[in-house]
Design an enzyme around this catalytic site. Structure first.
Site, short mmCIF file in Angstrom:
data_model
loop_
_atom_site.label_atom_id
_atom_site.label_comp_id
_atom_site.label_asym_id
_atom_site.label_seq_id
_atom_site.Cartn_x
_atom_site.Cartn_y
_atom_site.Cartn_z
CG ASP A 7 -1.75 1.19 1.40
OD1 ASP A 7 -2.38 1.59 0.42
OD2 ASP A 7 -1.78 1.76 2.52
CG ASP A 9 -1.87 7.42 0.26
OD1 ASP A 9 -0.95 8.18 -0.06
OD2 ASP A 9 -2.83 7.15 -0.50
CG ASP A 179 -2.16 2.58 6.64
OD1 ASP A 179 -2.95 3.39 7.15
OD2 ASP A 179 -2.12 2.38 5.41
#
Length: 217
Positions: A7, A9, A179
């Site tokens: 991922d 961001d 996250d």
């Protein structure tokens, strides 16, 4: 060789590139800064809680680039990546990418942000391959719309499976780093899920399932 999927961001960078680009558009005078950034913040809070319809956020965030040429936007994104994104790239993320590359793994970024941002950031990270939300353009001009399946939640799996088919790849031995609770569908799909600075929901899930929890800085 296995896939190492990341991922973007709040995983590879300490921030959300779409919101940071919204701040840049405010500085450029493309939007009513105060009102636009307030709405952006509200939508990103909903995203963090898993309550956001990504279609709504993209319609909002892409409106300021509608009618602008690909070249105009690209010309402004490049220095923004250098000035704003470069300083917030996690050093631990770079080391992790380097370790996977040393093993001979194939590196792929898959992000719920637009290609106009993800492509240049991936290049800055030295990653050639990425999947992101595709933006519609007609005759070299952005329409402010997206096209295709959005790389968000289950949409990441859909786009990834299409990519795997095109590239004659598979998920055997694959790792995925994220996250966000929004990436649980894909984390559950890979052999080696890793959570990075996770939100509370993802942290609890990782602890319950014995997934590695990484603190990157």
């Amino acid at each position: 060789m296995a896939l190492a999927i990341f991922d973007l961001d709040e995983t590879l960078i300490h921030g959300d590139c779409a919101s940071l680009w919204s701040e840049q558009m405010a500085r450029l005078g493309w939007v009513d800064g105060k009102a636009f950034l307030k709405r952006d913040h509200e939508l990103m809070e909903a995203y963090g809680k898993g309550h956001l319809a990504m279609e709504d956020y993209m319609a909002f965030s892409l409106e300021p680039i509608a009618g602008r040429t690909l070249e105009e936007v690209e010309h402004l994104v490049e220095p923004w990546v250098e000035d704003v994104i470069e300083p917030i790239i996690y050093g631990d993320a770079c080391r992790c990418i380097a370790e996977h590359r040393k093993r001979g793994d194939r590196i792929l970024i898959i992000s719920a942000s637009g290609t106009h941002l993800v492509g240049p950031i991936a290049a800055r990270l030295g990653v050639d391959e990425y999947l992101a939300i595709e933006l519609e353009a007609v005759n070299g001009v952005f329409t402010g719309k997206t096209h295709g399946v959005l790389t968000y939640r289950e949409g990441k799996i859909t786009r990834l499976l299409e990519w795997l088919d095109q590239e004659q790849e598979n998920l055997e031995g694959a790792s995925f780093y994220s996250d966000s609770r929004n990436d649980l569908p894909l984390l559950l799909k890979v052999d080696h899920p890793h959570v990075v600075n996770p939100d509370p929901v993802l942290r609890e899930h990782a602890q319950t399932n014995g997934w590695p929890i990484l603190s990157w800085s």
